[in-house]
Design a protein around this motif. Sequence first.
Motif, PDB file in Angstrom:
ATOM      1  N   GLU A  12       4.902  10.898   2.670  1.00 27.36           N
ATOM      2  CA  GLU A  12       3.756  10.178   2.120  1.00 27.36           C
ATOM      3  C   GLU A  12       4.256   9.090   1.174  1.00 27.36           C
ATOM      4  O   GLU A  12       5.268   9.248   0.510  1.00 27.36           O
ATOM      5  CB  GLU A  12       2.879  11.174   1.349  1.00 27.36           C
ATOM      6  CG  GLU A  12       1.641  10.576   0.759  1.00 27.36           C
ATOM      7  CD  GLU A  12       0.841  11.629  -0.010  1.00 27.36           C
ATOM      8  OE1 GLU A  12       0.625  11.415  -1.222  1.00 27.36           O
ATOM      9  OE2 GLU A  12       0.447  12.640   0.587  1.00 27.36           O
ATOM     10  N   TYR A  13       3.539   7.961   1.159  1.00 24.79           N
ATOM     11  CA  TYR A  13       3.831   6.913   0.185  1.00 24.79           C
ATOM     12  C   TYR A  13       2.524   6.239  -0.195  1.00 24.79           C
ATOM     13  O   TYR A  13       1.511   6.409   0.456  1.00 24.79           O
ATOM     14  CB  TYR A  13       4.860   5.901   0.713  1.00 24.79           C
ATOM     15  CG  TYR A  13       4.383   5.010   1.833  1.00 24.79           C
ATOM     16  CD1 TYR A  13       3.959   3.707   1.579  1.00 24.79           C
ATOM     17  CD2 TYR A  13       4.365   5.455   3.156  1.00 24.79           C
ATOM     18  CE1 TYR A  13       3.543   2.875   2.614  1.00 24.79           C
ATOM     19  CE2 TYR A  13       3.952   4.639   4.188  1.00 24.79           C
ATOM     20  CZ  TYR A  13       3.536   3.352   3.916  1.00 24.79           C
ATOM     21  OH  TYR A  13       3.114   2.537   4.922  1.00 24.79           O
ATOM     22  N   VAL A  14       2.562   5.492  -1.287  1.00 27.79           N
ATOM     23  CA  VAL A  14       1.379   4.794  -1.768  1.00 27.79           C
ATOM     24  C   VAL A  14       1.656   3.293  -1.698  1.00 27.79           C
ATOM     25  O   VAL A  14       2.688   2.816  -2.175  1.00 27.79           O
ATOM     26  CB  VAL A  14       1.030   5.213  -3.219  1.00 27.79           C
ATOM     27  CG1 VAL A  14      -0.198   4.467  -3.720  1.00 27.79           C
ATOM     28  CG2 VAL A  14       0.803   6.716  -3.307  1.00 27.79           C
ATOM     29  N   THR A  15       0.718   2.557  -1.087  1.00 29.40           N
ATOM     30  CA  THR A  15       0.870   1.106  -0.950  1.00 29.40           C
ATOM     31  C   THR A  15       0.598   0.428  -2.292  1.00 29.40           C
ATOM     32  O   THR A  15       0.121   1.054  -3.238  1.00 29.40           O
ATOM     33  CB  THR A  15      -0.099   0.543   0.100  1.00 29.40           C
ATOM     34  OG1 THR A  15      -1.430   0.699  -0.365  1.00 29.40           O
ATOM     35  CG2 THR A  15       0.084   1.218   1.446  1.00 29.40           C
ATOM     36  N   LYS A  16       0.861  -0.876  -2.356  1.00 29.55           N
ATOM     37  CA  LYS A  16       0.594  -1.643  -3.576  1.00 29.55           C
ATOM     38  C   LYS A  16      -0.891  -1.632  -3.921  1.00 29.55           C
ATOM     39  O   LYS A  16      -1.272  -1.783  -5.073  1.00 29.55           O
ATOM     40  CB  LYS A  16       1.076  -3.085  -3.418  1.00 29.55           C
ATOM     41  CG  LYS A  16       2.570  -3.213  -3.410  1.00 29.55           C
ATOM     42  CD  LYS A  16       3.005  -4.660  -3.239  1.00 29.55           C
ATOM     43  CE  LYS A  16       4.490  -4.781  -3.211  1.00 29.55           C
ATOM     44  NZ  LYS A  16       4.949  -6.160  -2.989  1.00 29.55           N
ATOM     45  N   GLY A  18      -2.736   0.911  -3.591  1.00 28.55           N
ATOM     46  CA  GLY A  18      -3.093   2.259  -4.019  1.00 28.55           C
ATOM     47  C   GLY A  18      -3.537   3.182  -2.886  1.00 28.55           C
ATOM     48  O   GLY A  18      -4.036   4.273  -3.142  1.00 28.55           O
ATOM     49  N   GLU A  19      -3.345   2.766  -1.637  1.00 28.73           N
ATOM     50  CA  GLU A  19      -3.732   3.600  -0.494  1.00 28.73           C
ATOM     51  C   GLU A  19      -2.614   4.571  -0.141  1.00 28.73           C
ATOM     52  O   GLU A  19      -1.449   4.218  -0.208  1.00 28.73           O
ATOM     53  CB  GLU A  19      -4.014   2.732   0.736  1.00 28.73           C
ATOM     54  CG  GLU A  19      -5.125   1.727   0.566  1.00 28.73           C
ATOM     55  CD  GLU A  19      -5.219   0.822   1.785  1.00 28.73           C
ATOM     56  OE1 GLU A  19      -5.736   1.297   2.820  1.00 28.73           O
ATOM     57  OE2 GLU A  19      -4.771  -0.326   1.702  1.00 28.73           O
ATOM     58  N   LYS A  20      -3.018   5.790   0.259  1.00 26.78           N
ATOM     59  CA  LYS A  20      -2.039   6.763   0.751  1.00 26.78           C
ATOM     60  C   LYS A  20      -1.756   6.468   2.212  1.00 26.78           C
ATOM     61  O   LYS A  20      -2.666   6.336   3.022  1.00 26.78           O
ATOM     62  CB  LYS A  20      -2.611   8.184   0.669  1.00 26.78           C
ATOM     63  CG  LYS A  20      -2.188   8.956  -0.505  1.00 26.78           C
ATOM     64  CD  LYS A  20      -2.620  10.397  -0.333  1.00 26.78           C
ATOM     65  CE  LYS A  20      -2.682  11.087  -1.666  1.00 26.78           C
ATOM     66  NZ  LYS A  20      -3.114  12.470  -1.535  1.00 26.78           N
TER      67      LYS A  20
END
Length: 179
Positions: A12-16, A18-20
């Motif tokens: 999992e990562y979070v975009t700039k 703020g989306e997962k």
Amino acid sequence: MFEYKRNIAIKEYVTKKGEKKYWFQIYIGTDSTTGKKKLTTRRGFKTPALANKEYRKIEAEIANNTFKTKNTAKNTSPTFTDVYHQWFDNSYKDTVQSSTIYKTKQIFNCHILPKIGNDKITAITSEYLQPIVNDWANKYSKLNINSRYANRVFKYAYTTKIIESNPFEHVLLPKRNTL
């Protein structure tokens, strides 16, 4: 009841914004030139299930030896001669008599392969083929034989997904004036 096991390769990562999102890397083999392991990465999945679906698809392609990266597909494009040999061995020679095999090899070796044999099959276009077909029409009384055999190789390449479209479908066969 079916128990879902989480794929530990999915991260999992979070975009700039703020989306997962979810991503993974998968081992695709060893580079024959460097001896180092090769990985491919896929990113941007909205759910772990979508990422897992793509992971399993790639995993199956690797197991079936059909996985190709975009760069690999461009660099390893076979020549027309390579595809001719595949077609001849896999779908032609067992369907005809030995005398026909001999004639077919003669047609390819004398007329078709000298013209387009060394060209990458993915680079051959209908615009490239048209003057060749016109030349065959001017030189040989049986124009359609050369064209028909060349077209069979292109159809084989299309069916086996070596090329995305058959360039021979857009080639016009000249009509011969018989006066």
